[in-house]
Scaffold this motif. Sequence first.
Motif, mmCIF file in Angstrom:
data_model
loop_
_atom_site.group_PDB
_atom_site.id
_atom_site.type_symbol
_atom_site.label_atom_id
_atom_site.label_comp_id
_atom_site.label_asym_id
_atom_site.label_seq_id
_atom_site.Cartn_x
_atom_site.Cartn_y
_atom_site.Cartn_z
ATOM 1 N N HIS A 247 0.887 -10.845 -32.996
ATOM 2 C CA HIS A 247 1.320 -11.306 -34.326
ATOM 3 C C HIS A 247 0.052 -11.839 -35.000
ATOM 4 O O HIS A 247 -0.395 -12.941 -34.702
ATOM 5 C CB HIS A 247 2.369 -12.408 -34.161
ATOM 6 C CG HIS A 247 2.897 -12.941 -35.459
ATOM 7 N ND1 HIS A 247 4.079 -12.505 -36.028
ATOM 8 C CD2 HIS A 247 2.414 -13.878 -36.313
ATOM 9 C CE1 HIS A 247 4.293 -13.153 -37.156
ATOM 10 N NE2 HIS A 247 3.296 -13.995 -37.364
ATOM 11 N N HIS B 287 15.164 -15.131 -35.112
ATOM 12 C CA HIS B 287 14.109 -16.103 -34.816
ATOM 13 C C HIS B 287 14.709 -17.464 -34.514
ATOM 14 O O HIS B 287 15.767 -17.818 -35.037
ATOM 15 C CB HIS B 287 13.170 -16.202 -36.030
ATOM 16 C CG HIS B 287 11.738 -16.308 -35.676
ATOM 17 N ND1 HIS B 287 10.913 -17.262 -36.223
ATOM 18 C CD2 HIS B 287 10.978 -15.591 -34.821
ATOM 19 C CE1 HIS B 287 9.698 -17.103 -35.730
ATOM 20 N NE2 HIS B 287 9.709 -16.104 -34.884
ATOM 21 N N GLU C 105 12.674 -7.984 -37.180
ATOM 22 C CA GLU C 105 12.884 -9.430 -37.079
ATOM 23 C C GLU C 105 13.642 -9.811 -38.352
ATOM 24 O O GLU C 105 13.068 -9.850 -39.443
ATOM 25 C CB GLU C 105 11.531 -10.135 -36.987
ATOM 26 C CG GLU C 105 11.620 -11.521 -36.397
ATOM 27 C CD GLU C 105 10.235 -11.992 -35.955
ATOM 28 O OE1 GLU C 105 10.027 -12.160 -34.744
ATOM 29 O OE2 GLU C 105 9.354 -12.169 -36.820
ATOM 30 N N ARG D 276 11.546 -11.880 -42.092
ATOM 31 C CA ARG D 276 11.323 -13.226 -41.552
ATOM 32 C C ARG D 276 9.965 -13.742 -42.044
ATOM 33 O O ARG D 276 9.874 -14.510 -42.983
ATOM 34 C CB ARG D 276 11.419 -13.190 -40.010
ATOM 35 C CG ARG D 276 11.666 -14.541 -39.372
ATOM 36 C CD ARG D 276 10.423 -15.389 -39.241
ATOM 37 N NE ARG D 276 9.436 -14.777 -38.354
ATOM 38 C CZ ARG D 276 8.198 -15.252 -38.245
ATOM 39 N NH1 ARG D 276 7.802 -16.298 -38.961
ATOM 40 N NH2 ARG D 276 7.328 -14.650 -37.450
ATOM 41 N N GLU D 277 8.887 -13.240 -41.464
ATOM 42 C CA GLU D 277 7.545 -13.673 -41.902
ATOM 43 C C GLU D 277 7.347 -13.334 -43.386
ATOM 44 O O GLU D 277 6.796 -14.128 -44.145
ATOM 45 C CB GLU D 277 6.475 -12.978 -41.047
ATOM 46 C CG GLU D 277 5.057 -13.279 -41.444
ATOM 47 C CD GLU D 277 4.545 -14.637 -40.982
ATOM 48 O OE1 GLU D 277 4.644 -14.926 -39.784
ATOM 49 O OE2 GLU D 277 4.024 -15.399 -41.831
ATOM 50 N N HIS E 169 3.354 -6.754 -34.629
ATOM 51 C CA HIS E 169 4.159 -7.318 -35.719
ATOM 52 C C HIS E 169 3.491 -6.936 -37.044
ATOM 53 O O HIS E 169 2.277 -7.064 -37.188
ATOM 54 C CB HIS E 169 4.220 -8.840 -35.631
ATOM 55 C CG HIS E 169 4.958 -9.343 -34.428
ATOM 56 N ND1 HIS E 169 5.428 -10.627 -34.334
ATOM 57 C CD2 HIS E 169 5.312 -8.722 -33.270
ATOM 58 C CE1 HIS E 169 6.045 -10.780 -33.170
ATOM 59 N NE2 HIS E 169 5.976 -9.646 -32.499
ATOM 60 N N PHE F 96 9.968 -19.593 -30.563
ATOM 61 C CA PHE F 96 8.533 -19.911 -30.705
ATOM 62 C C PHE F 96 8.284 -21.401 -30.495
ATOM 63 O O PHE F 96 9.146 -22.240 -30.759
ATOM 64 C CB PHE F 96 7.994 -19.434 -32.062
ATOM 65 C CG PHE F 96 8.606 -20.133 -33.255
ATOM 66 C CD1 PHE F 96 9.821 -19.714 -33.780
ATOM 67 C CD2 PHE F 96 7.955 -21.198 -33.862
ATOM 68 C CE1 PHE F 96 10.389 -20.349 -34.878
ATOM 69 C CE2 PHE F 96 8.512 -21.848 -34.964
ATOM 70 C CZ PHE F 96 9.741 -21.423 -35.474
ATOM 71 N N THR G 146 -1.895 -17.516 -35.286
ATOM 72 C CA THR G 146 -1.211 -18.220 -36.369
ATOM 73 C C THR G 146 -2.118 -18.528 -37.560
ATOM 74 O O THR G 146 -1.668 -18.505 -38.708
ATOM 75 C CB THR G 146 -0.596 -19.512 -35.788
ATOM 76 O OG1 THR G 146 0.261 -19.118 -34.719
ATOM 77 C CG2 THR G 146 0.184 -20.307 -36.811
ATOM 78 N N ALA H 168 0.618 -15.251 -30.908
ATOM 79 C CA ALA H 168 0.481 -15.421 -32.359
ATOM 80 C C ALA H 168 -0.908 -15.938 -32.698
ATOM 81 O O ALA H 168 -1.343 -16.980 -32.207
ATOM 82 C CB ALA H 168 1.553 -16.381 -32.871
ATOM 83 N N ARG I 77 12.284 -12.954 -26.455
ATOM 84 C CA ARG I 77 10.813 -12.957 -26.580
ATOM 85 C C ARG I 77 10.417 -14.412 -26.743
ATOM 86 O O ARG I 77 11.070 -15.149 -27.478
ATOM 87 C CB ARG I 77 10.387 -12.194 -27.836
ATOM 88 C CG ARG I 77 8.856 -12.214 -28.045
ATOM 89 C CD ARG I 77 8.448 -11.563 -29.352
ATOM 90 N NE ARG I 77 8.405 -12.501 -30.455
ATOM 91 C CZ ARG I 77 8.868 -12.243 -31.669
ATOM 92 N NH1 ARG I 77 9.434 -11.079 -31.949
ATOM 93 N NH2 ARG I 77 8.796 -13.148 -32.615
ATOM 94 N N GLU J 175 3.015 -19.902 -30.268
ATOM 95 C CA GLU J 175 2.443 -20.114 -31.597
ATOM 96 C C GLU J 175 1.054 -20.736 -31.419
ATOM 97 O O GLU J 175 0.833 -21.524 -30.508
ATOM 98 C CB GLU J 175 3.375 -21.054 -32.388
ATOM 99 C CG GLU J 175 3.181 -21.009 -33.874
ATOM 100 C CD GLU J 175 3.964 -22.121 -34.589
ATOM 101 O OE1 GLU J 175 4.554 -22.987 -33.907
ATOM 102 O OE2 GLU J 175 3.931 -22.130 -35.824
HETATM 103 C C1 AKG Z 1 3.000 -17.508 -36.339
HETATM 104 O O1 AKG Z 1 2.563 -18.212 -35.448
HETATM 105 O O2 AKG Z 1 2.367 -17.259 -37.351
HETATM 106 C C2 AKG Z 1 4.341 -16.963 -36.221
HETATM 107 O O3 AKG Z 1 4.971 -16.679 -37.211
HETATM 108 C C3 AKG Z 1 4.819 -16.775 -34.861
HETATM 109 C C4 AKG Z 1 6.248 -16.560 -34.776
HETATM 110 C C5 AKG Z 1 6.594 -15.385 -33.929
HETATM 111 O O4 AKG Z 1 5.892 -14.387 -33.901
HETATM 112 O O5 AKG Z 1 7.642 -15.478 -33.279
#
Ligand code: AKG
Length: 382
Positions: free
Chosen positions: A197, A75, A42, A11-12, A221, A97, A169, A167, A135, A139
Amino acid sequence: MKVGILDSTLREGEQTPGVVFTVDQRVEIAKTMSEVGVSMIEAGHPAVSPDIYEGIKRIMRLRKDGEIRSEIVGHSRAVKRDVEVAAELEVDRIAIFYGVSEIHLKAKHHATREEALSTISEVISYAKSHGVNVRFTAEDATRTDFDYLVQVARTARDAGADRIGIADTVGILYPSKTRELFSNLVAQVPNVEFDIHAHNDVGLAVANSLAAVEGGATIIHATVNGLGERVGITPLQQVAAAVKYHFGIDVIKLDRLQQVSTLVEKYSGIPMPPNYPVTGDYAFMHKAGIHVAGILNDPRTYEFMPPETFGRSRDYVIDKYTGKHALKDRFEKLGVNLSEQEIDQVLAKIKANQNTKFFRDVDLLEIAEEVTGRVLKPRPPE
Ligand code: AKG
């Protein structure tokens, strides 16, 4: 202390500029991550594109057959349509999120704090009505007013989320602040567990993840090779090694890290720098004469993590920094007998070639033949 890993490579990690995984690659990565022993995978945001949807569908088939043991997370934006798409794939958990900082509320959601709370609550309840674990990820949590963040976390918990993702972010956190943030959240929002995260914009993602665990986070994460938006998030290999050596916890099978790193390097097309911790070519390679003499006597002189833990072995470089110990050892390994005086002569020639970056075994043999005037036969490699 309790901690597990959520691997977000699919995902990320796929949010790294230039990275696209095929469906087959997604399935192979998920299977490998399950074998490596991550708690959660994820697997993607299925509403984004048909291939991500298809990948999760195939991953869920393996999950149902027992071939994948990690919990599969889909997600979702805080939008009912996204939740429906993830729910129809019957993932174990939906991660919803929503950006909760003032910047995100104003510039992205055009919502007041109260409107945001009601969207969060409504969408989580909707997801829960599909009988799935949820979850909620706040963000941009780390640029959010703390009292409001507490309100957000309580709202998410009360609507049915059993995990809250915090997160970082934009990667703005700092370890002591991270520890404090998580211990305050754990104290003020009981009966729910927290994920960290952490983005790696200034290289603090691993340190912040460890500090979050000290503060009470129970899931970190990570992505293989640290992939993710901009410069990525917490790299799996670094955080797994750090958790092992600082907290004494085996979160995954460390001896499989090299394999997953190489797999993701191949599929992502993002090369592994040689000086990358744990899985880079130089992670267990020594150079200076003093260092090599030290590790030949006792590797603990310049290593605290034995390379064997990670399925790797140590090595050293021969160049102008080399000392006699290293050279003697190298010729012994090659099965070539040289006198002390001959070793000194070979070393003098190496030191005279100051711009040579690496002397390979063939180069050493050539120099040794020149010095000794004998034809030298190395032992064939095993
Ligand atoms: C971020 O904020 O960078 C994310 O990717 C958060 C998304 C998540 O962990 O569900």
